[in-house]
Design a protein around this motif. Structure first.
Motif, short mmCIF file in Angstrom:
data_model
loop_
_atom_site.label_atom_id
_atom_site.label_comp_id
_atom_site.label_asym_id
_atom_site.label_seq_id
_atom_site.Cartn_x
_atom_site.Cartn_y
_atom_site.Cartn_z
N GLN A 254 -7.99 -49.78 -3.20
CA GLN A 254 -7.61 -48.98 -3.09
C GLN A 254 -6.62 -48.88 -4.75
OE1 GLN A 254 -6.12 -46.55 -1.19
NE2 GLN A 254 -6.68 -47.40 0.71
N MET A 255 -6.63 -49.79 -5.43
CA MET A 255 -6.56 -50.28 -7.22
C MET A 255 -5.03 -49.28 -7.25
SD MET A 255 -9.12 -51.07 -8.97
CE MET A 255 -10.78 -51.02 -8.48
N GLU A 256 -4.23 -49.86 -6.41
CA GLU A 256 -2.48 -49.20 -6.21
C GLU A 256 -2.00 -50.39 -7.75
OE1 GLU A 256 -1.74 -51.87 -2.95
OE2 GLU A 256 -2.32 -50.25 -1.16
N SER A 257 -2.20 -50.60 -8.78
CA SER A 257 -1.90 -51.01 -9.01
C SER A 257 -2.77 -52.12 -10.71
CB SER A 257 -0.61 -52.06 -9.73
OG SER A 257 -0.61 -53.06 -8.93
N VAL A 258 -2.17 -51.88 -11.91
CA VAL A 258 -3.45 -52.15 -12.70
C VAL A 258 -2.29 -52.85 -14.32
CG1 VAL A 258 -5.44 -52.37 -14.46
CG2 VAL A 258 -5.04 -50.76 -12.44
N ARG A 259 -1.91 -53.98 -14.31
CA ARG A 259 -1.32 -55.22 -15.11
C ARG A 259 -2.50 -55.91 -16.20
NH1 ARG A 259 2.13 -54.10 -10.78
NH2 ARG A 259 3.88 -52.69 -11.42
N ILE A 260 -1.78 -55.91 -17.54
CA ILE A 260 -2.47 -57.09 -18.16
C ILE A 260 -1.75 -58.39 -18.66
CG2 ILE A 260 -3.52 -57.38 -19.81
CD1 ILE A 260 -4.88 -55.12 -20.31
N ARG A 261 -1.34 -58.95 -19.19
CA ARG A 261 -0.78 -60.38 -18.78
C ARG A 261 -1.41 -60.78 -19.74
NH1 ARG A 261 4.33 -62.88 -18.03
NH2 ARG A 261 4.22 -62.22 -15.67
N ARG A 263 -1.61 -63.69 -23.40
CA ARG A 263 -1.04 -64.42 -23.46
C ARG A 263 -0.06 -65.19 -24.44
NH1 ARG A 263 -4.99 -67.08 -27.18
NH2 ARG A 263 -4.44 -69.34 -27.33
N ASP A 264 0.16 -63.91 -24.90
CA ASP A 264 1.27 -64.42 -25.99
C ASP A 264 2.49 -64.05 -24.63
OD1 ASP A 264 1.67 -61.77 -25.11
OD2 ASP A 264 2.02 -61.07 -27.19
N GLY A 265 2.44 -64.22 -23.52
CA GLY A 265 4.08 -63.21 -22.48
C GLY A 265 3.85 -62.17 -21.94
N SER A 266 3.22 -61.05 -23.07
CA SER A 266 3.91 -59.98 -22.93
C SER A 266 3.01 -59.64 -21.51
CB SER A 266 3.93 -58.98 -23.79
OG SER A 266 2.39 -58.94 -24.37
N VAL A 267 3.50 -58.06 -21.15
CA VAL A 267 3.11 -57.42 -19.70
C VAL A 267 3.12 -56.25 -20.09
CG1 VAL A 267 2.85 -56.76 -17.32
CG2 VAL A 267 3.45 -59.04 -17.97
N ALA A 268 1.51 -55.19 -19.83
CA ALA A 268 1.75 -54.01 -20.10
C ALA A 268 0.74 -53.70 -18.60
CB ALA A 268 0.23 -53.85 -20.87
N ASP A 269 1.94 -52.48 -18.52
CA ASP A 269 1.79 -51.85 -16.64
C ASP A 269 0.69 -50.70 -17.01
OD1 ASP A 269 1.44 -50.36 -14.73
OD2 ASP A 269 4.00 -50.76 -13.73
N LEU A 270 -0.65 -50.87 -16.74
CA LEU A 270 -1.57 -49.62 -16.65
C LEU A 270 -1.39 -49.06 -16.05
CD1 LEU A 270 -4.20 -52.18 -18.27
CD2 LEU A 270 -2.68 -50.91 -19.99
N THR A 271 -0.81 -48.70 -14.70
CA THR A 271 -1.23 -48.12 -13.14
C THR A 271 -0.69 -46.51 -13.65
OG1 THR A 271 0.06 -50.05 -12.37
CG2 THR A 271 -0.23 -48.06 -10.92
N ARG A 272 -1.58 -45.90 -13.09
CA ARG A 272 -1.66 -44.66 -12.91
C ARG A 272 -1.48 -43.93 -11.70
NH1 ARG A 272 -7.41 -43.68 -16.21
NH2 ARG A 272 -6.98 -44.17 -18.23
N GLU A 273 -0.88 -42.67 -11.57
CA GLU A 273 -0.62 -41.86 -10.39
C GLU A 273 -1.90 -41.28 -9.44
OE1 GLU A 273 2.01 -37.81 -9.14
OE2 GLU A 273 1.89 -37.78 -11.12
#
Length: 330
Positions: A254-261, A263-273
């Motif tokens: 379903q690809m419900e959510s997509v995130r990148i963590r 290496r510096d610990g920061s997180v980007a939420d790439l999830t689309r509607e």
């Protein structure tokens, strides 16, 4: 309007038609089922004017432009070939065929007849798969793809009590790999191409199909690990691991959510509607191809479907999973 016929009157067809109501250009005009009573009942329920118990008759009658095939896996090729012979475009549920040999015949027929043939693998047409593909370069050099789809089947309870339903019957080209594993393989080949090396392991049930299994797939500078099961659950996300960060994908089907963590610990939420019924995207893509006169989808392409089926064929060879449909191709 694109006039559709439906082959198969099960829960997945119900979900498909629910999604189709949200798609511009879809018109249901015909239903096929093995019995006249079921075909008529389903047609009346969904407003289709015509009911059939013969696929050839439905395809040759001039009443449909396209067909959605949701029959058991072992019938996919025969039903698709019968429809394409009469110039009918085909959207076929996953897995699109029992094996690569069947699929090659289907692709050849589609090209000869000038019709669209597309596998209804919804996940790779979702907005969140677009997010995965668009942001993949941010991971740097990709080193590993890890995907899993493990979902305990309610039909397994019946199986353990001695009733072998379609989901666990090799006659219908079924089992965990074909039902769930392909959801993990297909995005892999779309993103990274066909693997060079395949190692497979599985647990075969007494009925002759696989209850669960795993694949280790090799590429020149990365590997892929896939695990799938119909006899146990997993809540683990899928991952694409790169040298600069790791992308996590919730529920690969379903690809419900997509995130990148990173290496510096920061997180980007790439999830689309995304639409609530995610089948709308495959229907939209299929209708777009027909209207534009395109031969095939660039995402759910003939090549991507064929590579997925070739991986499944080799995995089945290694684990000793043989379908009656395989003998017909030898």
């Amino acid at each position: 309007m694109i006039r559709f016929g439906i082959i198969g009157t099960n829960w997945i067809t119900e979900s498909f038609l629910q999604a189709a109501r949200e798609v511009d250009g879809f018109a249901l005009t015909a239903v096929y089922s093995r019995t006249e009573e079921r075909a008529r009942e389903f047609a009346d329920k969904h407003g289709a004017a015509h009911a059939y118990t013969d696929v050839e008759e439905m395809a040759s009658g001039g009443r449909i432009d396209a067909v959605y095939i949701a029959s058991p896996n072992s019938f996919h090729a025969a039903h698709a070939l019968a429809c394409m012979k009469h110039g009918v475009h085909v959207l076929c549920e996953k897995p699109i065929a029992s094996n690569a040999a069947e699929l090659r015949r289907m692709i050849e027929a589609a090209r000869e007849r000038g019709v669209v043939l597309m596998e209804a693998m919804k996940s790779t047409l979702l907005p969140n798969f677009g997010a995965v593909r668009d942001h993949l370069p941010e991971l740097g050099k990709v080193r590993r793809y890890v995907a899993g789809y493990c979902q305990y089947s309610s039909r397994y309870d019946a199986y353990k009590q001695g009733t072998v339903l379609n989901a666990f019957n090799p006659i219908f080209s079924n089992g965990a790999l074909m039902d769930l594993g392909v959801y993990c393989i297909y995005p892999l080949v779309v993103l990274f191409g066909k693997p060079e090396r395949i190692r497979a392991n599985a647990i075969l049930l007494d009925s002759g199909v696989d209850g669960e299994g795993s694949l280790l797939l090799g590429y020149p500078d990365m590997d892929a690990v896939i695990h799938y099961s119909k006899i146990a659950d997993s809540s683990l996300p899928s991952e694409i691991q790169g040298e600069r960060g790791t992308m996590t994908i919730a529920k690969i089907s379903q690809m419900e959510s997509v995130r990148i963590r990173y290496r510096d610990g920061s997180v980007a939420d790439l999830t689309r509607e995304q639409a609530a019924n995610t089948m709308v995207y495959e229907i939209n893509e299929f209708i777009r191809l027909i209207r534009r006169g395109d031969a095939e989808s660039s995402v759910n392409s003939h090549a991507h479907s064929l590579w997925t089926m070739e991986v499944a064929d080799e995995a089945r060879r290694q684990i000793g999973l043989v379908y009656p449909a395989d003998a017909a191709q030898s």
